[in-house]
Design a protein around this motif. Sequence first.
Motif, PDB file in Angstrom:
ATOM      1  N   GLY A 189     140.275  73.177  37.142  1.00 48.89           N
ATOM      2  CA  GLY A 189     138.937  72.974  36.598  1.00 48.89           C
ATOM      3  C   GLY A 189     139.027  72.052  35.395  1.00 48.89           C
ATOM      4  O   GLY A 189     139.636  70.985  35.470  1.00 48.89           O
ATOM      5  N   GLU A 190     138.438  72.468  34.277  1.00 47.52           N
ATOM      6  CA  GLU A 190     138.496  71.659  33.053  1.00 47.52           C
ATOM      7  C   GLU A 190     139.797  71.858  32.282  1.00 47.52           C
ATOM      8  O   GLU A 190     140.078  71.114  31.334  1.00 47.52           O
ATOM      9  N   VAL A 191     140.574  72.842  32.670  1.00 44.73           N
ATOM     10  CA  VAL A 191     141.738  73.269  31.883  1.00 44.73           C
ATOM     11  C   VAL A 191     143.011  72.558  32.333  1.00 44.73           C
ATOM     12  O   VAL A 191     143.245  72.369  33.535  1.00 44.73           O
ATOM     13  N   ARG A 192     143.812  72.167  31.374  1.00 41.66           N
ATOM     14  CA  ARG A 192     145.171  71.701  31.674  1.00 41.66           C
ATOM     15  C   ARG A 192     146.142  72.703  31.056  1.00 41.66           C
ATOM     16  O   ARG A 192     145.983  73.111  29.897  1.00 41.66           O
ATOM     17  N   CYS A 193     147.131  73.115  31.826  1.00 38.77           N
ATOM     18  CA  CYS A 193     148.143  74.031  31.316  1.00 38.77           C
ATOM     19  C   CYS A 193     149.518  73.581  31.785  1.00 38.77           C
ATOM     20  O   CYS A 193     149.641  72.757  32.698  1.00 38.77           O
TER      21      CYS A 193
END
Length: 250
Positions: A189-193
């Motif tokens: 989604g909008e998250v980078r990990c």
Amino acid sequence: MLRTQAATTVRYMNWYEICEWNAQDTTRTLEHIDGLLALWTADIGDRSPEAAAACDCIENISQSWREHQDQPALAAELWGHLTVIAAGSAKIAANQFGTVAQINCSTGGVPKSAVDTATVGWRGIEGDVQKTRLHHGRPWQALSLWSADVIDQFASDGHPVSAGGVGENLTLRSIEWGALRAGTVLDIGEVRCQLTAPAVPCSKIAANFTGREISLVDHDINPENSRWYAAVVRPGVVASGDAVTVSPSS
């Protein structure tokens, strides 16, 4: 220190400050320097000059920690050097594409319950709580990830497991789980990990497996089945069904 390493260390010092690491975060992280270094270098053959220098720096950090044990900034330096090592590895993972099968959170304990959307901050999903932080809750453990495909295989083998049952925050589908490595980057989604370390199984998740056989998700024994911890590199909102992109590193 090489310029690229210095810049990376500054970036992770900012990350360290944003995440508001406390004394327990720092101590419980630096106690595991050697194990983290082994994880992040496991698939590297000939190291680039940058990666080799980063390994030397981490060994110096380990020595400094053993001698003094009072330098919280070492944690930021550690993660900066680890990402330099990851960037120099061509074997972490090929690009992959999947989806978010389920988002899970709880006010403590397992199983975690499904939610449609979640806001992910620097320290994980807002509203998700661990009952004890002795072995959990470090900024590099902000998210716990697991595979819907692995769950399906366990269920077909007769294990009473389902999404959220082992405490993962994000259950992902259509990702080749055994190809994941420490340092792998996921856009969800909008998250980078960025994957940091496999989660060590404990007795609290044993009810999900026939015979309470938690070794089935022990990374040292069955790396293709283990859950992964991840640090949040870019916060945002995640929704069920969102696209997932897996990249070697960033």
